[in-house]
Scaffold this motif. Structure first.
Motif, PDB file in Angstrom:
ATOM      1  N   ILE A  89      45.002  59.051 -24.829  1.00  0.00           N
ATOM      2  CA  ILE A  89      45.328  59.574 -23.505  1.00  0.00           C
ATOM      3  C   ILE A  89      45.370  58.431 -22.490  1.00  0.00           C
ATOM      4  O   ILE A  89      44.520  57.529 -22.499  1.00  0.00           O
ATOM      5  CB  ILE A  89      44.289  60.630 -23.074  1.00  0.00           C
ATOM      6  CG1 ILE A  89      44.213  61.752 -24.115  1.00  0.00           C
ATOM      7  CG2 ILE A  89      44.636  61.197 -21.710  1.00  0.00           C
ATOM      8  CD1 ILE A  89      43.099  62.738 -23.848  1.00  0.00           C
ATOM      9  N   TYR A  90      46.364  58.501 -21.618  1.00  0.00           N
ATOM     10  CA  TYR A  90      46.524  57.531 -20.520  1.00  0.00           C
ATOM     11  C   TYR A  90      46.854  58.323 -19.260  1.00  0.00           C
ATOM     12  O   TYR A  90      47.783  59.132 -19.242  1.00  0.00           O
ATOM     13  CB  TYR A  90      47.640  56.548 -20.845  1.00  0.00           C
ATOM     14  CG  TYR A  90      47.968  55.582 -19.732  1.00  0.00           C
ATOM     15  CD1 TYR A  90      47.265  54.387 -19.608  1.00  0.00           C
ATOM     16  CD2 TYR A  90      48.975  55.858 -18.819  1.00  0.00           C
ATOM     17  CE1 TYR A  90      47.562  53.492 -18.584  1.00  0.00           C
ATOM     18  CE2 TYR A  90      49.274  54.976 -17.797  1.00  0.00           C
ATOM     19  CZ  TYR A  90      48.571  53.787 -17.697  1.00  0.00           C
ATOM     20  OH  TYR A  90      48.870  52.907 -16.678  1.00  0.00           O
ATOM     21  N   ALA A 133      53.475  62.570 -31.881  1.00  0.00           N
ATOM     22  CA  ALA A 133      53.973  63.418 -30.786  1.00  0.00           C
ATOM     23  C   ALA A 133      53.552  62.796 -29.460  1.00  0.00           C
ATOM     24  O   ALA A 133      52.413  62.333 -29.300  1.00  0.00           O
ATOM     25  CB  ALA A 133      53.423  64.825 -30.911  1.00  0.00           C
ATOM     26  N   ILE A 134      54.456  62.739 -28.518  1.00  0.00           N
ATOM     27  CA  ILE A 134      54.208  62.162 -27.206  1.00  0.00           C
ATOM     28  C   ILE A 134      54.400  63.252 -26.148  1.00  0.00           C
ATOM     29  O   ILE A 134      55.383  63.999 -26.184  1.00  0.00           O
ATOM     30  CB  ILE A 134      55.155  60.978 -26.929  1.00  0.00           C
ATOM     31  CG1 ILE A 134      54.939  59.852 -27.946  1.00  0.00           C
ATOM     32  CG2 ILE A 134      54.965  60.460 -25.507  1.00  0.00           C
ATOM     33  CD1 ILE A 134      55.882  58.685 -27.769  1.00  0.00           C
ATOM     34  N   ALA A 181      49.946  60.682 -19.811  1.00  0.00           N
ATOM     35  CA  ALA A 181      50.692  60.471 -21.068  1.00  0.00           C
ATOM     36  C   ALA A 181      49.704  60.479 -22.223  1.00  0.00           C
ATOM     37  O   ALA A 181      48.577  59.981 -22.107  1.00  0.00           O
ATOM     38  CB  ALA A 181      51.450  59.147 -21.026  1.00  0.00           C
ATOM     39  N   SER A 182      50.120  61.065 -23.310  1.00  0.00           N
ATOM     40  CA  SER A 182      49.244  61.119 -24.494  1.00  0.00           C
ATOM     41  C   SER A 182      50.083  60.948 -25.758  1.00  0.00           C
ATOM     42  O   SER A 182      51.248  61.362 -25.816  1.00  0.00           O
ATOM     43  CB  SER A 182      48.472  62.445 -24.546  1.00  0.00           C
ATOM     44  OG  SER A 182      49.362  63.549 -24.637  1.00  0.00           O
ATOM     45  N   LEU A 183      49.475  60.346 -26.734  1.00  0.00           N
ATOM     46  CA  LEU A 183      50.091  60.126 -28.044  1.00  0.00           C
ATOM     47  C   LEU A 183      49.227  60.819 -29.083  1.00  0.00           C
ATOM     48  O   LEU A 183      48.032  60.506 -29.217  1.00  0.00           O
ATOM     49  CB  LEU A 183      50.186  58.626 -28.331  1.00  0.00           C
ATOM     50  CG  LEU A 183      50.747  58.234 -29.704  1.00  0.00           C
ATOM     51  CD1 LEU A 183      52.222  58.568 -29.790  1.00  0.00           C
ATOM     52  CD2 LEU A 183      50.535  56.739 -29.951  1.00  0.00           C
ATOM     53  N   HIS A 184      49.805  61.758 -29.826  1.00  0.00           N
ATOM     54  CA  HIS A 184      49.048  62.561 -30.790  1.00  0.00           C
ATOM     55  C   HIS A 184      49.483  62.220 -32.217  1.00  0.00           C
ATOM     56  O   HIS A 184      50.682  62.132 -32.516  1.00  0.00           O
ATOM     57  CB  HIS A 184      49.260  64.059 -30.538  1.00  0.00           C
ATOM     58  CG  HIS A 184      48.697  64.525 -29.244  1.00  0.00           C
ATOM     59  ND1 HIS A 184      47.416  64.997 -29.105  1.00  0.00           N
ATOM     60  CD2 HIS A 184      49.249  64.574 -27.991  1.00  0.00           C
ATOM     61  CE1 HIS A 184      47.193  65.331 -27.850  1.00  0.00           C
ATOM     62  NE2 HIS A 184      48.299  65.085 -27.149  1.00  0.00           N
TER      63      HIS A 184
END
Length: 462
Positions: free
Chosen positions: A308-309, A105-106, A121-124
């Protein structure tokens, strides 16, 4: 951390190999059908396979069917069986899905504060699902194997039902022909009795007896016609035919075998071969794997990893990660574990009960098989020959004017009744054989055959 990395790598490799098989897992079903039935089965998923199956069915229907040919037509042409095959596609899709990695999930966000603009921005990743993917795939694989065994059992059950319907339909048509002979004899006797009564040579009582016998024979003939229609229609349904125009059956049932084959240790054979027992064992294995998974995830049922970015036009770029999980404050997973344990123990007990039923089924079916053979053989070797001998003796006595035509007609009616009873006994033997064969592979469907009454034997007083 190193162990976690290795687990994620192996999970990724496993998920990367997940794909549907070209045959949908059907090849083992074909192999088992040839092994158990010596017949072919086809999953008609395209026009070419449908046309090929249709050609084979047309060729088989071009002549009167034998029992095994009827089974082959059903395996190729029964639409309900074709629907059953799609269980494989559903189960295999579930297995492939269980081996597939979950999609990440982005999330993207934009925040402003004065002149500052911040992009996040985060990638889960669902970490728990990735870590337990091998166990979940193992569970679905066992369920897929159970489904495949269930499909094989459905094929064998259709074959057994078709074989029984075939013998019942042939016997009904054979009996109907003999009932028509009995009707002709009863009609001739009733007509002659009426003439004798009109001439004053017979009492009203004797005439009434002949008329009553004629009426009973007509009712019995109607029942035989109904039985013939019902049994033929059942066979038509199992063969997957739209109507019976192309269905031709032989004039009589197959002859009895000269002797029955020896079947030593039949109970052990049933326990080794029964597909319903295999299904229960496969279900127990899947539930055992599910119990292990439930115990391992009883405390942590949710575990996600987020990368996390964060970038800002005024602040340095930030990078990091977050780990989210469910705190077991109120639910410690005891109920889920208890439920999984109960399901597993329930299946174990059902497996034990089914093993007892399998032993009983095969003993009962084998005893009925031998008993029905003895009865049918007795009719063939004793009852029918003796009745034929009586008829021949009565014909000699009639030619010598020692008995009258009514005694001769009554004897013909009795002979037809004996032959009908022999047909029923022969039919019951073939049905018992089908049940016995089925009991070695699964629970037999012991549905009572449509009753076929023999012609009534006239009362004395002629």
């Amino acid at each position: 951390m190193r162990g976690l990395t290795l687990a994620l790598i192996s999970t990724a490799l496993l998920g990367g190999c997940a794909s549907l098989s070209p045959d949908g897992g059907f090849d083992p079903v074909q192999t088992a059908t040839r092994s158990h039935l010596q017949q072919d089965v086809v999953w008609t998923r395209d026009d070419a396979s449908r046309d090929q199956a249709r050609s084979r069915v047309d060729a088989l229907l071009a002549q009167p069917l034998s029992a095994e040919q009827a089974v082959q037509v059903a395996l190729l042409n029964n639409p309900a069986l074709q629907a059953t095959f799609y269980k494989l596609g559903i189960a295999e899709a579930d297995w492939v899905q269980a081996r597939s990695l979950p999609n990440p999930a982005i999330s993207i966000g934009r925040l402003t504060r004065g002149s500052e603009v911040e992009w996040d921005a985060s990638l889960h990743l669902v970490l728990l699902r990735m870590l337990t993917l091998p166990m979940r795939a193992n569970i679905e694989q066992r369920l897929f194997e159970k489904t495949r065994t269930e499909v094989i059992l459905d094929v064998i059950r259709l074959a057994a039902e078709t074989r029984k319907a075939y013998f019942t339909a042939v016997a009904a048509e054979q009996t109907l022909r003999y009932m028509q002979q009995a009707m002709d004899a009863a009609g001739a006797s009733a007509e002659l009795g009426q003439r004798m009564a009109e001439a004053g040579n017979w009492s009203k009582l004797k005439q009434s007896r002949e008329q009553a016998f004629f009426a009973r024979t007509r009712v019995t003939l109607s029942r035989a016609q109904m039985a013939q229609m019902q049994t033929r229609e059942r066979l038509i349904r199992l063969l997957g035919l739209k109507d019976g125009a192309s269905l031709a059956l032989p004039q009589r049932l197959p002859d009895l075998p000269s002797e029955l084959p020896a079947l030593p240790d039949i109970e052990r054979q049933a326990l080794d071969q029964r597909l319903d027992l295999q299904m229960q064992r496969q279900a127990a294995a899947a539930l055992a794997a599910n119990l292990g998974l439930t115990r391992r995830t009883r405390l942590i049922n949710v575990l996600e990893l987020g990368l996390i970015y964060s970038d800002s036009n005024e602040e340095p770029t930030q990078r990091g990660y977050e780990l989210s999980f469910e705190l077991p404050l109120f639910d410690w997973g005891q109920a889920r574990v208890a439920r999984a344990e109960s399901l597993y123990m329930q299946t174990l007990q059902r497996t034990a009960a089914l093993a007892i039923e399998a032993r009983s089924d095969v003993r009962e079916s084998y005893a009925a098989y031998r008993s029905q053979y003895a009865i049918a053989k007795h009719y063939r070797d004793e009852v029918v020959p003796l009745q034929k001998q009586i008829s021949e003796e009565n014909l000699l006595r009639y030619n010598g004017m020692l008995i009258g035509v009514f005694e001769l007609l009554a004897d013909a009616q009795t002979q037809v009744a004996s032959v009908n009873e022999a047909i029923v006994a022969q039919r019951d033997f073939w049905l018992a054989q089908s049940d016995m064969q089925m009991s070695l592979l699964g629970a037999p469907i012991k549905t009572p055959a449509t009753a076929i009454s023999a012609s009534p034997v006239p009362a004395g007083g002629h």
